[in-house]
Motif scaffolding. Structure first.
Motif, PDB file in Angstrom:
ATOM      1  N   GLU A  26      44.866  30.529  41.297  1.00 48.85           N
ATOM      2  CA  GLU A  26      45.447  30.321  42.633  1.00 48.85           C
ATOM      3  C   GLU A  26      45.114  28.907  43.133  1.00 48.85           C
ATOM      4  O   GLU A  26      45.983  28.163  43.603  1.00 48.85           O
ATOM      5  N   THR A  27      43.844  28.520  42.981  1.00 42.51           N
ATOM      6  CA  THR A  27      43.433  27.183  43.430  1.00 42.51           C
ATOM      7  C   THR A  27      44.220  26.094  42.698  1.00 42.51           C
ATOM      8  O   THR A  27      44.687  25.127  43.294  1.00 42.51           O
ATOM      9  N   ILE A  42      47.758  25.890  43.910  1.00 44.16           N
ATOM     10  CA  ILE A  42      47.873  25.175  45.188  1.00 44.16           C
ATOM     11  C   ILE A  42      47.795  23.664  44.923  1.00 44.16           C
ATOM     12  O   ILE A  42      48.598  22.887  45.428  1.00 44.16           O
ATOM     13  N   GLU A  43      46.831  23.284  44.062  1.00 46.26           N
ATOM     14  CA  GLU A  43      46.685  21.866  43.738  1.00 46.26           C
ATOM     15  C   GLU A  43      47.983  21.322  43.125  1.00 46.26           C
ATOM     16  O   GLU A  43      48.351  20.166  43.330  1.00 46.26           O
ATOM     17  N   ALA A 103      38.949  24.673  37.749  1.00 47.49           N
ATOM     18  CA  ALA A 103      38.980  25.554  38.926  1.00 47.49           C
ATOM     19  C   ALA A 103      37.585  25.936  39.399  1.00 47.49           C
ATOM     20  O   ALA A 103      37.379  26.194  40.593  1.00 47.49           O
ATOM     21  N   ARG A 124      51.657  30.538  44.733  1.00 49.11           N
ATOM     22  CA  ARG A 124      50.346  31.184  44.629  1.00 49.11           C
ATOM     23  C   ARG A 124      50.395  32.440  43.768  1.00 49.11           C
ATOM     24  O   ARG A 124      49.363  32.960  43.348  1.00 49.11           O
ATOM     25  N   LYS A 147      36.125  28.689  39.173  1.00 45.95           N
ATOM     26  CA  LYS A 147      36.191  30.005  39.813  1.00 45.95           C
ATOM     27  C   LYS A 147      36.566  31.063  38.786  1.00 45.95           C
ATOM     28  O   LYS A 147      36.949  30.743  37.661  1.00 45.95           O
ATOM     29  N   LYS A 154      48.461  33.566  40.633  1.00 46.99           N
ATOM     30  CA  LYS A 154      47.133  34.199  40.562  1.00 46.99           C
ATOM     31  C   LYS A 154      47.182  35.560  39.864  1.00 46.99           C
ATOM     32  O   LYS A 154      46.207  36.002  39.269  1.00 46.99           O
ATOM     33  N   ASN A 188      41.201  33.743  41.330  1.00 51.23           N
ATOM     34  CA  ASN A 188      41.134  32.710  42.366  1.00 51.23           C
ATOM     35  C   ASN A 188      41.291  31.323  41.765  1.00 51.23           C
ATOM     36  O   ASN A 188      41.797  30.401  42.406  1.00 51.23           O
ATOM     37  N   GLY A 189      40.836  31.191  40.520  1.00 48.77           N
ATOM     38  CA  GLY A 189      40.911  29.890  39.863  1.00 48.77           C
ATOM     39  C   GLY A 189      42.358  29.452  39.673  1.00 48.77           C
ATOM     40  O   GLY A 189      42.736  28.327  40.008  1.00 48.77           O
TER      41      GLY A 189
END
Ligand code: PFF
Length: 450
Positions: free
Chosen positions: A78-79, A82-83, A69, A88, A71, A91, A75-76
């Motif tokens: 969450e990213t 999404i991937e 990530a 979400r 991050k 997170k 946020n990590g």
């Protein structure tokens, strides 16, 4: 918003920083007394099992999530969600970890303060010739003084936040390179001394003679929680350190070194302490004051004891410091990467909040000793049990499920880069063994509560 992200200079600095996070009061203060409170060898056995079957695979998972990530944990995740085309809302798992870290630091800092006060006591020769009764009285006197505890808690918080404000990899890297090897070296001196004057065979029997009848459900619960606490897992510390890690480092190898060093250090300290406990007729189940009551006796009798004790408590303070830093880093990284608030301001505000919670912990050792929050536990015990036995394992469970069942296997394997069969072993441990173990322990917890 893009921010410059720092990175560890090389593989060693990552390993030492993560080992610095893992090795701390958990090994030196908490593990020894938990062994005593939970019946000795039964606890040790389960603890080692938890490290191997849950701790090691989940540490790999946290590092791989962080590195992929790049991050902070919130946020990590969450990213990565999404991937992976997942919700979400994952997170919030990162958010839960941040709160856990802050709660842990509020009591960690108070105990870190005890260690700081012992440096001064050791240096001024207070331990010379101390026996068991004097040592216990000396420790009780410290606990009875809220002002002294508050003072040292404040000093510890300022030390911690001072480093965090500057960024973890500016000063910390160099310090870790010297401190961790030094801690091992002084531990060997202590062990050698305990072996010569203590009752090492009683200690060995107490810690290692397998007695399965002593394995109680509460011991299992505490051992699992402590495996998380000791390896700094389940709240994003290791993930955020992993996010500063270069791509060419083998996650599996780094994890195994760190976990082995962490576990070995804790067990060796335990051996040294119980040799002294049995030789001096002290109570193995003394609780959180155990090392503060036993070690002064040993140092007080040793040649050059005051010097060695000063060095020992200084190194313990450093070990606690490097762990404390990793408890706040996830939250600070999140604030800095999402807002315009500077690292310094964020650190100050957060430091104040944790310091304030810590004051209630200070009082829980004296004036508010009988104030209970839940299940008859005082403030310190509530914070400790809530974080170690619930929040950290829950965080770990969700992290394992996210990586194992939501992320693509190919993405996980890109980070782990394992041989086919070792990857299968990781999948088995992360996806099946660790979650079943944690859920089993939780189900049991619910049964006791009811
Ligand atoms: N692992 C640290 C110790 O054993 O003292 C404590 C700790 C640090 C727990 C960081 C959790 C964490 F995230």
């Amino acid at each position: 918003m893009t921010h410059h992200r720092s990175a560890w200079r090389n593989r060693w600095t990552f390993m030492l920083a993560t080992a610095g996070s893992a090795i701390g009061l958990g090994n030196i203060w908490k593990l020894p007394y938990m062994i005593g409170v939970n019946g000795g060898s039964a606890f040790v056995l389960v603890f080692i099992g938890c490290i191997f079957f849950v701790g090691i695979p989940l540490m790999m998972t946290e590092i791989l999530l962080g590195r992929r990530a790049q991050k902070n944990p919130l946020n990590g995740i969450e990213t990565l969600a999404i991937e992976a085309n997942a919700s979400r809302h994952w997170k919030y798992l990162g958010g839960m970890g941040m709160i856990t870290g802050l709660l842990i630091l509020s009591f960690y800092s108070v105990i870190g303060g005890w260690v700081l006060s012992f440096i001064g006591a050791a240096a001024s020769g207070n331990f010379v010739g101390m026996d068991g009764t004097q040592s216990t009285a000396n420790f009780n006197q410290l606990l009875a003084s809220p002002l002294t505890l508050l003072f040292w808690h404040t000093v510890f918080m300022i030390m911690t936040m001072g480093v965090v404000a500057r960024g973890v990899n500016s000063g910390l890297e160099k310090a870790n390179n010297i401190l961790i090897p030094a801690l091992f070296a002084i531990l060997l001196i202590l062990l050698g001394y305990s072996m010569s004057v203590g009752d090492m065979s009683a200690s060995f029997r107490f810690m290692f003679s397998p007695d399965f009848s002593k394995i109680t459900p509460v011991a299992v619960l505490s051992a699992l929680g402590h495996a998380f606490f000791s390896l700094s897992l389940g709240m994003g510390s290791v993930m955020v350190y992993g996010s500063y890690l270069q791509r060419d480092v083998s996650i599996a190898r780094a994890t195994i070194y760190i976990a082995l060093a962490d576990t070995l250090l804790g067990l060796l300290i335990g051996l040294a302490i119980y040799a002294l406990v049995f030789a001096n007729q002290l109570a193995p189940n003394a609780g959180p004051g155990l090392i503060f009551q036993t070690l002064p006796i040993a140092f007080g009798q040793m040649p050059s004891g005051s010097l060695i004790a000063t060095l020992f408590f200084t190194l313990v303070a450093f070990a606690a410091w490097t762990s404390a830093i990793s408890l706040v880093e996830p939250t600070i990284a999140w604030v800095v990467e999402n807002t315009e608030i500077s690292r310094k301001v964020a650190t100050t505000i957060l430091g104040l909040i944790i310091w304030l919670i810590g004051i209630s912990v200070v009082f829980s050792f004296n004036e508010w000793q009988n104030v209970t929050i839940i299940f008859g536990l005082n403030i310190f015990d509530t914070l400790d049990k809530l974080t170690s036995t619930i929040l950290l394992p829950l965080g770990g469970l969700l992290i394992a499920i996210f990586a194992g069942y939501f992320m693509k296997n190919s993405h996980v394997q890109e980070e782990l880069n394992l041989h086919q069969w070792s990857f299968k072993v990781w999948v088995l441990m992360n996806n099946v063994i660790a979650p079943i173990g944690i859920i089993g322990v939780f189900l049991y917890l619910f049964k006791i509560i009811q």
